[in-house]
Design a protein around this motif. Structure first.
Motif, PDB file in Angstrom:
ATOM      1  N   THR A 369       0.843  -1.213   0.000  1.00  0.00           N
ATOM      2  CA  THR A 369       0.000   0.000   0.000  1.00  0.00           C
ATOM      3  C   THR A 369       0.867   1.248   0.000  1.00  0.00           C
ATOM      4  OG1 THR A 369      -1.734  -1.213   1.186  1.00  0.00           O
ATOM      5  CG2 THR A 369      -1.814   1.210   1.243  1.00  0.00           C
ATOM      6  N   ARG A 372       2.401   1.772  -3.481  1.00  0.00           N
ATOM      7  CA  ARG A 372       1.456   2.286  -4.481  1.00  0.00           C
ATOM      8  C   ARG A 372       1.226   3.772  -4.294  1.00  0.00           C
ATOM      9  NH1 ARG A 372      -2.395  -0.481  -3.069  1.00  0.00           N
ATOM     10  NH2 ARG A 372      -3.659   1.099  -2.001  1.00  0.00           N
ATOM     11  N   ARG A 373       1.063   4.184  -3.054  1.00  0.00           N
ATOM     12  CA  ARG A 373       0.850   5.615  -2.800  1.00  0.00           C
ATOM     13  C   ARG A 373       2.073   6.445  -3.215  1.00  0.00           C
ATOM     14  NH1 ARG A 373      -1.723   5.164   3.323  1.00  0.00           N
ATOM     15  NH2 ARG A 373      -3.739   4.248   2.680  1.00  0.00           N
ATOM     16  N   LEU A 375       4.162   5.692  -5.609  1.00  0.00           N
ATOM     17  CA  LEU A 375       4.231   5.724  -7.066  1.00  0.00           C
ATOM     18  C   LEU A 375       3.244   6.736  -7.616  1.00  0.00           C
ATOM     19  CD1 LEU A 375       5.363   4.561  -9.682  1.00  0.00           C
ATOM     20  CD2 LEU A 375       3.626   2.737  -9.549  1.00  0.00           C
ATOM     21  N   GLU A 376       2.040   6.756  -7.039  1.00  0.00           N
ATOM     22  CA  GLU A 376       1.042   7.724  -7.520  1.00  0.00           C
ATOM     23  C   GLU A 376       1.519   9.164  -7.281  1.00  0.00           C
ATOM     24  OE1 GLU A 376      -2.436   6.676  -5.400  1.00  0.00           O
ATOM     25  OE2 GLU A 376      -2.924   4.912  -6.650  1.00  0.00           O
ATOM     26  N   GLN A 377       2.083   9.396  -6.126  1.00  0.00           N
ATOM     27  CA  GLN A 377       2.543  10.756  -5.818  1.00  0.00           C
ATOM     28  C   GLN A 377       3.697  11.154  -6.728  1.00  0.00           C
ATOM     29  OE1 GLN A 377       3.711  11.244  -1.775  1.00  0.00           O
ATOM     30  NE2 GLN A 377       3.818  13.487  -1.899  1.00  0.00           N
ATOM     31  N   THR A 379       4.203  10.081  -9.772  1.00  0.00           N
ATOM     32  CA  THR A 379       3.664  10.315 -11.121  1.00  0.00           C
ATOM     33  C   THR A 379       3.034  11.698 -11.220  1.00  0.00           C
ATOM     34  OG1 THR A 379       3.250   7.943 -11.353  1.00  0.00           O
ATOM     35  CG2 THR A 379       2.084   9.427 -12.863  1.00  0.00           C
ATOM     36  N   LEU A 380       2.254  12.067 -10.212  1.00  0.00           N
ATOM     37  CA  LEU A 380       1.620  13.389 -10.224  1.00  0.00           C
ATOM     38  C   LEU A 380       2.670  14.502 -10.195  1.00  0.00           C
ATOM     39  CD1 LEU A 380      -1.343  12.762  -7.755  1.00  0.00           C
ATOM     40  CD2 LEU A 380      -1.458  12.974 -10.261  1.00  0.00           C
TER      41      LEU A 380
END
Length: 450
Positions: A369, A372-373, A375-377, A379-380
């Motif tokens: 978890t 994933r968080r 990676l999302e941050q 990418t943004l």
């Protein structure tokens, strides 16, 4: 027939002033600076401060003048009948056409001769090494016996005895009588120096005399006296005359004092200073003895304590205390070992619970978890950074774009057919047309090259 100026032969005609100048130049060039010895007469000192006098001997006389400020520098007052030695230059007094001598220096004839003899002897003895500081010997710090070579009836010996009695009455002073003036003085001083050196009864010798003229002190400018001082096996202190008087004996002696009293001050210590020094030593000795007694008392107490510790009852009590301490250490060791075992058991249980599969699965889920968080941050953040970079490039491109220039009120001229930019008047055809490109559109223009 008398000779007239018209038919006279060529000649040089002098005036009185030119003749006097010529005579003056000839005399001054021929004689220069000279020494003249004679008797003073007709001494006069007018209000101007100049000095006028006549120098004479049994056969002749010469008029002399000494002008200011040299006339005010004389160490004595010239009077008629005084025998003097003058350094001067011969000249002519042009106003009266008289031969005269202009004096530059004057001294008493007898003293001047003595002074020259003094300087010659001084130079000779200095060249022989008698004044060399390397040969001078140190004086004793506290002499026991002092030999004073002087006249027993002079003021110098009274001054010396008074100072020695005041400063250090314990010193033994022996008066070695000699004449200190006249022809008999130099051989007597030499004999006394040799006798005192051979007897070796004194720690230091003081050669003393009161003040006087150069003639009065001449016995101490004798070459024999100088060699006797240098050859003395005992250190010699010279105290001749006043502070400004210097004799040959002063230069040869191991120490020169300004006056006999000053010599006595230098030879012995001050009893008051010695008393203070002794008081300081006594105080130091008392303090040291007190510290020694305190240290001895402490050592005695320590030895007494050690002796008390060696009694049988004390040794039994000490053994009982040691047994109690060993038992206490054994109990503490058992308790410590028990605690270590319990800690190891607790640690093993914790590790077993931590290694359960459910725990590992929950931990892996939690880490996924978090990844994933992250990676999302990331990418943004990357997209936002690229958008800002693209906007910056657009602003830069717009700043250099011709359209941005046109929007500020400028225009670009184009050929209508080829749409090429017109860069000069020569590219515009006669009576031709051009197109003006503006910020919000185009305008067709007709050109007039006239």
């Amino acid at each position: 027939m008398p000779e007239t100026p018209s038919d006279a032969s060529p000649r040089h005609v002098f005036t009185p002033s030119s003749l006097n100048r010529l005579a003056r130049d000839l005399i001054e060039d021929a004689l220069g600076s000279i020494w003249i010895e004679g008797e003073l007469s007709n001494v006069a000192r007018p209000a101007s401060g100049h000095l006028y006098f006549t120098l004479k001997d049994s056969a002749a006389q010469v008029r002399c003048a000494m002008f200011k400020p040299r006339s005010t520098w004389l160490p004595f007052r010239p009077v008629d009948g005084m025998h003097v030695l003058v350094r001067a230059r011969a000249s002519v007094y042009e106003a009266r056409g008289e031969f005269q001598v202009v004096a530059e220096h004057m001294e008493l004839a007898g003293e001047g001769a003595l002074r020259r003899e003094y300087e010659a002897l001084k130079a000779r003895l200095e060249a022989a090494g008698l004044f060399d500081p390397a040969r001078k010997r140190p004086l004793p710090a506290r002499p026991q016996r002092i030999g004073v070579i002087t006249s027993p009836s002079g003021a110098a010996v009274r001054d010396v005895l008074h100072v020695l009695a005041r400063r250090f009455p314990l010193v033994d002073v022996e008066i070695l009588p000699v004449p200190v003036q006249g022809r008999e003085a130099p051989p007597a001083i030499v004999a006394m120096l040799r006798a005192a050196s051979a007897a070796a009864r004194h720690d230091v010798l003081l050669l003393a005399r009161g003040g006087g003229s150069l003639e009065d002190l001449w016995a101490f400018n004798d070459e024999g006296v100088a060699h006797a001082i240098a050859a003395s096996a005992i250190p010699v202190v010279s105290a001749i005359g006043h502070e400004t008087d210097f004799t040959i004996a002063d230069f040869v002696a191991d120490l020169r004092a300004a006056t006999p009293s000053a010599a006595a001050e230098r030879l012995v210590p001050d009893r008051d200073e010695l008393a203070r020094h002794l008081a300081g030593h006594l105080a130091w000795l008392g303090s040291r003895m007190k510290r020694r007694l305190e240290a001895s008392s402490q050592r005695l107490d320590h030895l007494h304590a050690r002796l008390q510790a060696q009694r049988p009852s004390a040794r039994l009590a000490r053994g009982a205390r040691q047994l109690d301490e060993v038992q206490a250490r054994l109990l503490r060791a058992i308790e410590a070992a028990s605690r270590r075992v319990r800690v190891r058991l607790d640690g093993s249980g914790a590790r077993m619970r931590a290694a359960h599969p459910r725990k590992r699965l929950d931990e892996a889920t939690r880490r996924g978890t978090l990844a994933r968080r992250a990676l999302e941050q990331a990418t943004l953040l990357g997209l936002d950074r690229r958008r800002r970079h693209l906007a910056e490039l657009a602003r830069t491109l717009h700043a250099v774009s011709p359209l941005a220039t046109l929007s500020r009120g400028y225009a670009i001229l184009l050929e209508p057919e080829t749409r090429r930019v017109v860069r000069g008047i020569g590219e515009v055809r006669a009576a031709g047309r051009v197109t003006a490109l503006l910020g919000d559109g185009e305008i067709a223009l007709r050109t007039d090259t006239d």
